[in-house]
Design a protein around this motif. Sequence first.
Motif, PDB file in Angstrom:
ATOM      1  N   LEU A  96       0.591  -0.953  -0.183  1.00 30.11           N
ATOM      2  CA  LEU A  96       0.302   0.320   0.015  1.00 30.11           C
ATOM      3  C   LEU A  96       0.312   1.260   0.235  1.00 30.11           C
ATOM      4  O   LEU A  96       1.125   1.034   1.073  1.00 30.11           O
ATOM      5  CB  LEU A  96      -0.780   0.171   0.966  1.00 30.11           C
ATOM      6  CG  LEU A  96      -1.963  -1.282   1.166  1.00 30.11           C
ATOM      7  CD1 LEU A  96      -2.346  -1.405   2.548  1.00 30.11           C
ATOM      8  CD2 LEU A  96      -2.738  -1.408  -0.151  1.00 30.11           C
ATOM      9  N   GLU A  97       1.240   2.196  -1.121  1.00 31.81           N
ATOM     10  CA  GLU A  97       1.472   2.816  -1.325  1.00 31.81           C
ATOM     11  C   GLU A  97       1.359   4.219  -0.697  1.00 31.81           C
ATOM     12  O   GLU A  97       2.422   5.328  -0.684  1.00 31.81           O
ATOM     13  CB  GLU A  97       2.720   2.709  -2.999  1.00 31.81           C
ATOM     14  CG  GLU A  97       2.810   1.816  -3.220  1.00 31.81           C
ATOM     15  CD  GLU A  97       2.896   1.924  -5.062  1.00 31.81           C
ATOM     16  OE1 GLU A  97       2.924   2.615  -5.138  1.00 31.81           O
ATOM     17  OE2 GLU A  97       3.839   0.771  -4.908  1.00 31.81           O
ATOM     18  N   ALA A 124       3.901  -9.145   7.615  1.00 28.33           N
ATOM     19  CA  ALA A 124       4.821  -8.494   6.569  1.00 28.33           C
ATOM     20  C   ALA A 124       6.503  -9.260   7.304  1.00 28.33           C
ATOM     21  O   ALA A 124       7.001  -8.517   6.934  1.00 28.33           O
ATOM     22  CB  ALA A 124       5.112  -7.612   6.135  1.00 28.33           C
ATOM     23  N   SER A 125       6.680 -10.179   8.515  1.00 26.77           N
ATOM     24  CA  SER A 125       7.954  -9.611   9.083  1.00 26.77           C
ATOM     25  C   SER A 125       9.144 -10.505   8.044  1.00 26.77           C
ATOM     26  O   SER A 125       9.847 -10.724   8.498  1.00 26.77           O
ATOM     27  CB  SER A 125       8.251 -10.885  10.620  1.00 26.77           C
ATOM     28  OG  SER A 125       7.005 -12.266  10.238  1.00 26.77           O
ATOM     29  N   VAL A 131      13.082  -6.604   1.599  1.00 25.92           N
ATOM     30  CA  VAL A 131      12.716  -5.420   0.701  1.00 25.92           C
ATOM     31  C   VAL A 131      12.378  -3.931   0.666  1.00 25.92           C
ATOM     32  O   VAL A 131      12.627  -3.790   1.934  1.00 25.92           O
ATOM     33  CB  VAL A 131      10.641  -6.145   0.341  1.00 25.92           C
ATOM     34  CG1 VAL A 131      10.793  -7.322  -0.285  1.00 25.92           C
ATOM     35  CG2 VAL A 131      10.091  -6.068   1.025  1.00 25.92           C
ATOM     36  N   ALA A 132      12.496  -3.431  -0.238  1.00 18.84           N
ATOM     37  CA  ALA A 132      12.068  -1.881   0.717  1.00 18.84           C
ATOM     38  C   ALA A 132      11.119  -1.572   1.163  1.00 18.84           C
ATOM     39  O   ALA A 132       9.746  -2.157   1.420  1.00 18.84           O
ATOM     40  CB  ALA A 132      12.559  -0.528  -0.985  1.00 18.84           C
ATOM     41  N   PRO A 133      11.038  -0.474   2.411  1.00 17.79           N
ATOM     42  CA  PRO A 133      10.177  -0.764   3.422  1.00 17.79           C
ATOM     43  C   PRO A 133       8.714   0.410   2.473  1.00 17.79           C
ATOM     44  O   PRO A 133       9.016   0.673   1.388  1.00 17.79           O
ATOM     45  CB  PRO A 133      10.881   0.388   4.542  1.00 17.79           C
ATOM     46  CG  PRO A 133      12.012   1.259   3.899  1.00 17.79           C
ATOM     47  CD  PRO A 133      11.998   0.236   2.680  1.00 17.79           C
ATOM     48  N   ARG A 275      14.327  -2.246  -7.647  1.00 21.01           N
ATOM     49  CA  ARG A 275      13.446  -1.040  -6.664  1.00 21.01           C
ATOM     50  C   ARG A 275      12.410  -1.593  -5.127  1.00 21.01           C
ATOM     51  O   ARG A 275      13.144  -1.571  -4.165  1.00 21.01           O
ATOM     52  CB  ARG A 275      12.497  -0.488  -7.594  1.00 21.01           C
ATOM     53  CG  ARG A 275      11.666   0.122  -6.438  1.00 21.01           C
ATOM     54  CD  ARG A 275       9.741   0.922  -8.024  1.00 21.01           C
ATOM     55  NE  ARG A 275       9.659   0.019  -7.951  1.00 21.01           N
ATOM     56  CZ  ARG A 275       8.496  -0.526  -7.800  1.00 21.01           C
ATOM     57  NH1 ARG A 275       8.393  -0.756  -6.049  1.00 21.01           N
ATOM     58  NH2 ARG A 275       7.782  -2.069  -7.706  1.00 21.01           N
ATOM     59  N   ILE A 276      12.656  -3.033  -6.142  1.00 19.63           N
ATOM     60  CA  ILE A 276      11.337  -4.301  -5.008  1.00 19.63           C
ATOM     61  C   ILE A 276      12.560  -4.681  -3.690  1.00 19.63           C
ATOM     62  O   ILE A 276      12.407  -4.675  -2.534  1.00 19.63           O
ATOM     63  CB  ILE A 276      10.654  -4.862  -5.582  1.00 19.63           C
ATOM     64  CG1 ILE A 276       9.530  -4.166  -6.442  1.00 19.63           C
ATOM     65  CG2 ILE A 276      10.072  -6.378  -4.785  1.00 19.63           C
ATOM     66  CD1 ILE A 276       9.101  -5.156  -7.136  1.00 19.63           C
TER      67      ILE A 276
END
Length: 345
Positions: A96-97, A124-125, A131-133, A275-276
């Motif tokens: 969710l951006e 999401a642990s 991954v990027a936060p 990016r991810i």
Amino acid sequence: MSQRHFDIAIVGQGIAGTLLGYFLEKYGLEVLVIDNHHQSAASLVAAGIVNPITGKKYVKSWRIDEFLPAALDIYDEIGELLGIECYTRANILRTLEKIEDENSWLGRTKDDLYAAYMVENIDASEMAGLVAPHLNYGEITQSFHVHFKEILKAYKNYCQSKNAYVDALLRYEDLIISENGFGFMDYSFDRIVFCEGYQATENPFFKDIDLQPAKGEVLLIRIPGATFRKMYKDHIFLVHQYEDVYWAGSGYEWDYENDLPTANAGKIIQEELDRILSVPYEILAHIAGVRPSTGNRRPILRKHHEHSEMYLFNGMGTKGASLTPFFARQFARHIVKGDPQDLIV
């Protein structure tokens, strides 16, 4: 040498042809499968994702309340026949951006019609450090990914064990049509059903179908030490395959020159991965496939207007993992029992 006779021939052994063949055999028909292992068939490339909640507005997939339990039951059935596990249950974590995304997601979670598919306490642990936060995540449950390649391989072996598999390309001009049925090579059959995926655009017997093939491309990658099993959605999907290997893709390309992987599409997926991911990864393979999509995003269950025992089963598109089991069962019933209601989708 006399021809070997079958009740019905299926042309094309993707997931559509495989599941249709399974149901026709359950009705007691002797089924012949004709296939030439086209490597860009969608079933060989797709991750087989069944996702109940899709799109930017987080809406339930079309008729998912019917399709999902049917798919699970049917994959369990054919898996028992073939001696394999046909799918892996895995929740979907989707990013969710923006605040607007988060608010929209939270709004959906309060809808009783969506409650069965949306996780209240998101975890999401397992993605931590990989991954990027992001602002936040939504988590979807009752999702799973289907092992298409394993199913196709096992069903092919099953048919071959009964000498009911022809490894060949059926050229339309080589199909013999007579009052007694159909013939090809050293085989005859009473009925024929085409399950050719996007290649049905070349089928001269069904010229008026609304098939709009969409190409997708995928990278298979290794993320050393990665152990996450949930599917991860951040523009593209990451889906676990085995050990530390993941499927990464894929977009939609409606205007394409051929069905081969392209450097540009591979670059786009790689840029998304850069990016991810916050950790190194290795590209193992770049593959492409073409989905048999339709303009109205509905499957095609068609009986030929002139040849009464000729059929077309196609158009499962991007939702093939969830749609195909339900409609294969329905179309098999029509072929055997002839109820026109079973042609309605």
